[in-house]
Write a protein that holds these residues in place. Sequence first.
Motif, PDB file in Angstrom:
ATOM      1  N   ALA A   1      -8.673  -2.811  -9.813  1.00 32.94           N
ATOM      2  CA  ALA A   1      -9.249  -2.666  -8.481  1.00 32.94           C
ATOM      3  C   ALA A   1     -10.394  -3.660  -8.274  1.00 32.94           C
ATOM      4  CB  ALA A   1      -9.732  -1.242  -8.277  1.00 32.94           C
TER       5      ALA A   1
ATOM      6  N   ARG B   1       0.849  -1.191   0.000  1.00 36.06           N
ATOM      7  CA  ARG B   1       0.000   0.000   0.000  1.00 36.06           C
ATOM      8  C   ARG B   1       0.885   1.241   0.000  1.00 36.06           C
ATOM      9  NH1 ARG B   1      -3.824   0.956   5.154  1.00 36.06           N
ATOM     10  NH2 ARG B   1      -3.439  -1.290   5.192  1.00 36.06           N
TER      11      ARG B   1
ATOM     12  N   HIS C   1      -2.788  -0.231  -3.813  1.00 37.20           N
ATOM     13  CA  HIS C   1      -3.060  -1.027  -2.616  1.00 37.20           C
ATOM     14  C   HIS C   1      -3.512  -2.420  -3.034  1.00 37.20           C
ATOM     15  CE1 HIS C   1      -5.221  -1.494   1.544  1.00 37.20           C
ATOM     16  NE2 HIS C   1      -4.123  -2.205   1.434  1.00 37.20           N
TER      17      HIS C   1
ATOM     18  N   GLN D   1      -2.270   6.138  -6.181  1.00 40.11           N
ATOM     19  CA  GLN D   1      -2.392   5.183  -5.093  1.00 40.11           C
ATOM     20  C   GLN D   1      -2.286   3.748  -5.594  1.00 40.11           C
ATOM     21  OE1 GLN D   1      -6.245   6.472  -3.626  1.00 40.11           O
ATOM     22  NE2 GLN D   1      -5.296   7.439  -1.859  1.00 40.11           N
TER      23      GLN D   1
ATOM     24  N   SER E   1      -3.253   4.103  -9.274  1.00 39.01           N
ATOM     25  CA  SER E   1      -4.497   4.675  -9.775  1.00 39.01           C
ATOM     26  C   SER E   1      -4.195   6.039 -10.396  1.00 39.01           C
ATOM     27  CB  SER E   1      -5.488   4.847  -8.629  1.00 39.01           C
ATOM     28  OG  SER E   1      -4.994   5.797  -7.690  1.00 39.01           O
TER      29      SER E   1
ATOM     30  N   GLU F   1       1.252   5.554  -1.456  1.00 43.84           N
ATOM     31  CA  GLU F   1       0.696   6.760  -2.074  1.00 43.84           C
ATOM     32  C   GLU F   1       1.652   7.337  -3.114  1.00 43.84           C
ATOM     33  OE1 GLU F   1      -2.351   7.849  -1.232  1.00 43.84           O
ATOM     34  OE2 GLU F   1      -2.583   6.268   0.264  1.00 43.84           O
TER      35      GLU F   1
ATOM     36  N   ARG G   1     -13.547  -8.355 -10.711  1.00 44.83           N
ATOM     37  CA  ARG G   1     -14.345  -7.892  -9.577  1.00 44.83           C
ATOM     38  C   ARG G   1     -15.814  -8.298  -9.691  1.00 44.83           C
ATOM     39  NH1 ARG G   1     -14.141  -3.208  -6.073  1.00 44.83           N
ATOM     40  NH2 ARG G   1     -16.237  -2.697  -5.382  1.00 44.83           N
TER      41      ARG G   1
ATOM     42  N   LEU H   1      -6.930  -3.752  -4.395  1.00 44.11           N
ATOM     43  CA  LEU H   1      -7.989  -2.842  -3.954  1.00 44.11           C
ATOM     44  C   LEU H   1      -8.004  -1.541  -4.742  1.00 44.11           C
ATOM     45  CD1 LEU H   1      -8.004  -3.151  -0.051  1.00 44.11           C
ATOM     46  CD2 LEU H   1      -9.473  -4.283  -1.706  1.00 44.11           C
ATOM     47  N   SER H   2      -6.825  -1.000  -5.033  1.00 46.80           N
ATOM     48  CA  SER H   2      -6.743   0.214  -5.857  1.00 46.80           C
ATOM     49  C   SER H   2      -5.487   0.161  -6.704  1.00 46.80           C
ATOM     50  CB  SER H   2      -6.763   1.474  -4.989  1.00 46.80           C
ATOM     51  OG  SER H   2      -5.641   1.526  -4.135  1.00 46.80           O
ATOM     52  N   GLY H   3      -5.494   0.857  -7.845  1.00 52.20           N
ATOM     53  CA  GLY H   3      -4.411   0.739  -8.811  1.00 52.20           C
ATOM     54  C   GLY H   3      -4.581  -0.537  -9.606  1.00 52.20           C
ATOM     55  N   SER H   4      -3.494  -1.037 -10.174  1.00 56.67           N
ATOM     56  CA  SER H   4      -3.544  -2.273 -10.961  1.00 56.67           C
ATOM     57  C   SER H   4      -2.184  -2.959 -10.913  1.00 56.67           C
ATOM     58  CB  SER H   4      -3.930  -1.978 -12.417  1.00 56.67           C
ATOM     59  OG  SER H   4      -2.962  -1.150 -13.031  1.00 56.67           O
TER      60      SER H   4
END
Length: 303
Positions: A89, A45, A116, A114, A110, A47, A140, A71-74
Amino acid sequence: MSLRPTLETRKAIPTMEGAGVKLHRAFGFQDPSELDPFLLFDDFRNERPQDYQAGFPWHPHRGIETITYVLSGSVEHSDSLGNNGTLGAGDVQWMTAGSGILHQEMPKGSQTGQMHGFQLWGNLPAAQKMTTPRYQDVPRKEIPEIMDDDGTVVRVIVGTFWGKTGPVDGIAADPQYLDIQIPAGVKKTFPIDTYRRAFAYVFEGAGAFADASRPAGVLLEKEVGGQEVNIRDMSGDRTLVRFGSGDEVTVQAGPEGVRFLLISGAPINEPVAWHGPIVMNTRTELEQAFRELRNGRFIRPAH
């Protein structure tokens, strides 16, 4: 029903992997029997793109399975079998390394930079160590999401829960992998098969996981959403909670609610010989794997 005791709570430890990716490790490279059949769990994770963009260049695996949950980004991935793709995500990938695979995983942030995700390693039993490698990529939209009347939301990634079955199957550890979000002040109990080893990993908010010898709600310090909460017992962001035996887990959400992974699996109970990305049963098998890696015979032809 018997409440699982909380054996231990501990914070994930900052570390660096791959070509310089900063992440937090909840467990791994310690006692492999502690959470058998699981070997390692990482929370990546960040930033700042400079903390993850170098990624995880080409590296080998044998004798394990890995699950990557973004969860976020790729994460862009490719391997020695010719597979390649991108996890976005909410997507999940389960890779069975089996007899051997070379692959790379390159995180991409993202639009706001970000990134994660989580990666969990599961051990393979001796009879499946040299199985043919395979991937399961799950978008997803295929992952069941259940909302209870009290606002609790559960994503069923692997296994069956509340009548829904996750799309990933055929996994040696027979795992259950749940992403659970509980609103502020709500107290919730979740069943877990007695024969499984289990842990929770908190990554948003905080919650008090009840102990069989000291249920949540003693030594009360604050009332949240009509429920009394023991703030001192709260497990917050990046906290691993390891459970003993029993058939249910109870958690009281804190003032901001709580989101955590609840993961369990059937122990393999076999000897472990482990070095870096390769996990076998004996030192001889481990030495053979690295010898084959050096002489170009690591990747076995598909049967």
